[in-house]
Motif scaffolding. Sequence first.
Motif, mmCIF file in Angstrom:
data_model
loop_
_atom_site.group_PDB
_atom_site.id
_atom_site.type_symbol
_atom_site.label_atom_id
_atom_site.label_comp_id
_atom_site.label_asym_id
_atom_site.label_seq_id
_atom_site.Cartn_x
_atom_site.Cartn_y
_atom_site.Cartn_z
ATOM 1 N N ASP A 1 5.502 6.775 1.055
ATOM 2 C CA ASP A 1 5.399 5.873 2.201
ATOM 3 C C ASP A 1 4.814 4.541 1.751
ATOM 4 O OD1 ASP A 1 6.355 7.886 3.798
ATOM 5 O OD2 ASP A 1 4.375 8.528 4.495
ATOM 6 N N GLU A 2 5.378 3.462 2.260
ATOM 7 C CA GLU A 2 4.997 2.125 1.805
ATOM 8 C C GLU A 2 4.791 1.213 3.011
ATOM 9 O OE1 GLU A 2 6.898 -0.377 -1.658
ATOM 10 O OE2 GLU A 2 8.076 -0.599 0.163
ATOM 11 N N SER B 1 16.172 -2.681 8.845
ATOM 12 C CA SER B 1 16.784 -2.846 7.526
ATOM 13 C C SER B 1 17.242 -1.494 6.985
ATOM 14 C CB SER B 1 15.800 -3.486 6.536
ATOM 15 O OG SER B 1 15.355 -4.743 7.010
ATOM 16 N N ASN B 2 18.454 -1.464 6.469
ATOM 17 C CA ASN B 2 19.002 -0.285 5.826
ATOM 18 C C ASN B 2 19.162 -0.608 4.344
ATOM 19 O OD1 ASN B 2 21.168 1.480 4.695
ATOM 20 N ND2 ASN B 2 21.137 2.349 6.754
ATOM 21 N N VAL B 3 18.353 0.050 3.491
ATOM 22 C CA VAL B 3 18.353 -0.275 2.063
ATOM 23 C C VAL B 3 18.624 0.966 1.235
ATOM 24 C CG1 VAL B 3 16.829 -2.252 2.304
ATOM 25 C CG2 VAL B 3 15.836 0.006 1.984
ATOM 26 N N SER B 4 19.076 0.732 0.020
ATOM 27 C CA SER B 4 19.546 1.810 -0.836
ATOM 28 C C SER B 4 18.433 2.724 -1.313
ATOM 29 C CB SER B 4 20.277 1.218 -2.048
ATOM 30 O OG SER B 4 19.425 0.303 -2.733
ATOM 31 N N MET B 5 17.195 2.253 -1.413
ATOM 32 C CA MET B 5 16.134 3.086 -1.973
ATOM 33 C C MET B 5 15.393 3.881 -0.904
ATOM 34 S SD MET B 5 13.017 0.490 -2.875
ATOM 35 C CE MET B 5 12.115 -0.390 -1.591
ATOM 36 N N SER B 6 15.897 3.879 0.330
ATOM 37 C CA SER B 6 15.231 4.601 1.404
ATOM 38 C C SER B 6 16.241 5.428 2.182
ATOM 39 C CB SER B 6 14.522 3.625 2.348
ATOM 40 O OG SER B 6 13.945 4.319 3.438
ATOM 41 N N ASP B 7 15.815 6.643 2.558
ATOM 42 C CA ASP B 7 16.672 7.506 3.368
ATOM 43 C C ASP B 7 16.546 7.191 4.851
ATOM 44 O OD1 ASP B 7 17.535 8.842 1.081
ATOM 45 O OD2 ASP B 7 15.896 10.300 1.183
ATOM 46 N N LEU C 1 3.132 -9.723 9.822
ATOM 47 C CA LEU C 1 4.299 -8.897 9.526
ATOM 48 C C LEU C 1 3.862 -7.443 9.396
ATOM 49 C CD1 LEU C 1 7.300 -8.619 8.851
ATOM 50 C CD2 LEU C 1 6.715 -9.054 6.451
ATOM 51 N N HIS C 2 4.427 -6.599 10.241
ATOM 52 C CA HIS C 2 4.154 -5.160 10.176
ATOM 53 C C HIS C 2 5.459 -4.437 9.865
ATOM 54 C CE1 HIS C 2 2.524 -1.204 11.071
ATOM 55 N NE2 HIS C 2 3.596 -0.980 11.823
ATOM 56 N N THR C 3 5.449 -3.664 8.805
ATOM 57 C CA THR C 3 6.637 -2.900 8.440
ATOM 58 C C THR C 3 6.226 -1.650 7.686
ATOM 59 O OG1 THR C 3 8.777 -2.977 7.316
ATOM 60 C CG2 THR C 3 6.959 -4.134 6.249
ATOM 61 N N THR C 4 6.935 -0.565 7.884
ATOM 62 C CA THR C 4 6.715 0.680 7.153
ATOM 63 C C THR C 4 8.070 1.241 6.740
ATOM 64 O OG1 THR C 4 6.738 1.964 9.213
ATOM 65 C CG2 THR C 4 4.589 1.248 8.385
ATOM 66 N N VAL C 5 8.087 1.893 5.577
ATOM 67 C CA VAL C 5 9.326 2.471 5.077
ATOM 68 C C VAL C 5 8.977 3.557 4.067
ATOM 69 C CG1 VAL C 5 9.527 0.780 3.204
ATOM 70 C CG2 VAL C 5 11.578 1.962 4.034
ATOM 71 N N THR C 6 9.810 4.565 3.968
ATOM 72 C CA THR C 6 9.670 5.612 2.955
ATOM 73 C C THR C 6 10.716 5.366 1.883
ATOM 74 O OG1 THR C 6 8.864 7.226 4.565
ATOM 75 C CG2 THR C 6 9.745 8.078 2.498
ATOM 76 N N LEU D 1 0.854 -1.180 0.000
ATOM 77 C CA LEU D 1 0.000 0.000 0.000
ATOM 78 C C LEU D 1 0.894 1.235 0.000
ATOM 79 C CD1 LEU D 1 -2.791 -0.921 2.583
ATOM 80 C CD2 LEU D 1 -2.938 -0.938 0.086
ATOM 81 N N LEU D 2 0.614 2.175 -0.916
ATOM 82 C CA LEU D 2 1.433 3.377 -1.068
ATOM 83 C C LEU D 2 0.611 4.605 -0.716
ATOM 84 C CD1 LEU D 2 3.090 2.472 -4.479
ATOM 85 C CD2 LEU D 2 3.926 1.978 -2.184
ATOM 86 N N SER D 3 1.246 5.583 -0.089
ATOM 87 C CA SER D 3 0.550 6.800 0.307
ATOM 88 C C SER D 3 1.556 7.930 0.464
ATOM 89 C CB SER D 3 -0.224 6.581 1.615
ATOM 90 O OG SER D 3 0.669 6.252 2.671
#
Length: 330
Positions: A287-288, A218-224, A257-262, A91-93
């Motif tokens: 936001d995803e 998690s530290n990923v390349s597509m998120s600040d 599983l609950h997770t949120t990331v920008t 879900l995107l917002s």
Amino acid sequence: MKSTIKKWLPALLLCAAQPALAAETTSAVALPNLGYEGNVTPLPPQDGAAAPKQWDRALPFFAQRVVDRGIDLPNPYDVGFSYYYTEQNMLLSNLKVSVNDNPLRSAGFVAFPKSTLENHSEQVQVGAWLFPFMNVYGIAGHISGGGDIGLSIKADDAVQFITGIDRCSGRRKPDWCGKTLEATARANYDGYSYGVGMTLVGNLDRLFFSLPVTYTVSNVSMSDTDAKSLNVAPRVGVNWQLGDYGTVMTYAGATYLHTTVTITGSATLPTSETDIGEDTKVNFSIDEKIANPWNGLAGFHWMVNRNISLMAELAFGARQGYILSAFYRF
């Protein structure tokens, strides 16, 4: 293993029992009741006499009380490697976009027909039995994946957002006014993750249950910003003794599983059909979160011997995937 465990969380009850009760033994065949990060881990059949023995390891706490009841315990420390794959809808917002080097601005007029991401992860897991009914563990590893993010926007809004001019409000409107522009943004990511967790376990005759709770960052390349996840996965299953081939536990359950990331990235809007005359590359921030936090699961865990075990698990329903693991215990 030389006794039959008659209650849920038997080790918890034993830890609370009086010292006099700790010396009692029985002669029936016991069934394993232990797990690791929700990946249930049976004990192999044990040879030899049923006489109590002296537990000579630092963990788990209260181990001797359990051993004095004729219940065998596994090697208390373990190292595992897991490969994980999943595919899930998101879900995107709160979309924000910008053109060139301009600051991001809210773009609530953009719709998201569908967003599906694939995830791959290789994880190392290190654990120990803190109590006979509780395993604690830490995990760390590499993650990668990606997917397509669908974008849908009216040409009127896209042109006004980019140029600042409303070209569709007058009497003579361009033929592109009212049209819907479709675009796809590809989101690829790579990074690392780490976390901690615990598993509570118990059994009743041949039935067993485990309740793992895991928290990861998690530290990923597509998120600040870091993505934070909470995973709770209750399982219920049956123990199968295979003689010289060890023990297998088959099980079913569910995962929350609950997770949120920008996430951040760029997409190309097909504005060449409008008065702009060319496609427009825009930067975005969005936001995803997972569309359906619950999914079903089924799997098996084969304890080859006291040192080696193998596990395979299949996820189905709203979130699909699988996990393959191998553990060494010492």
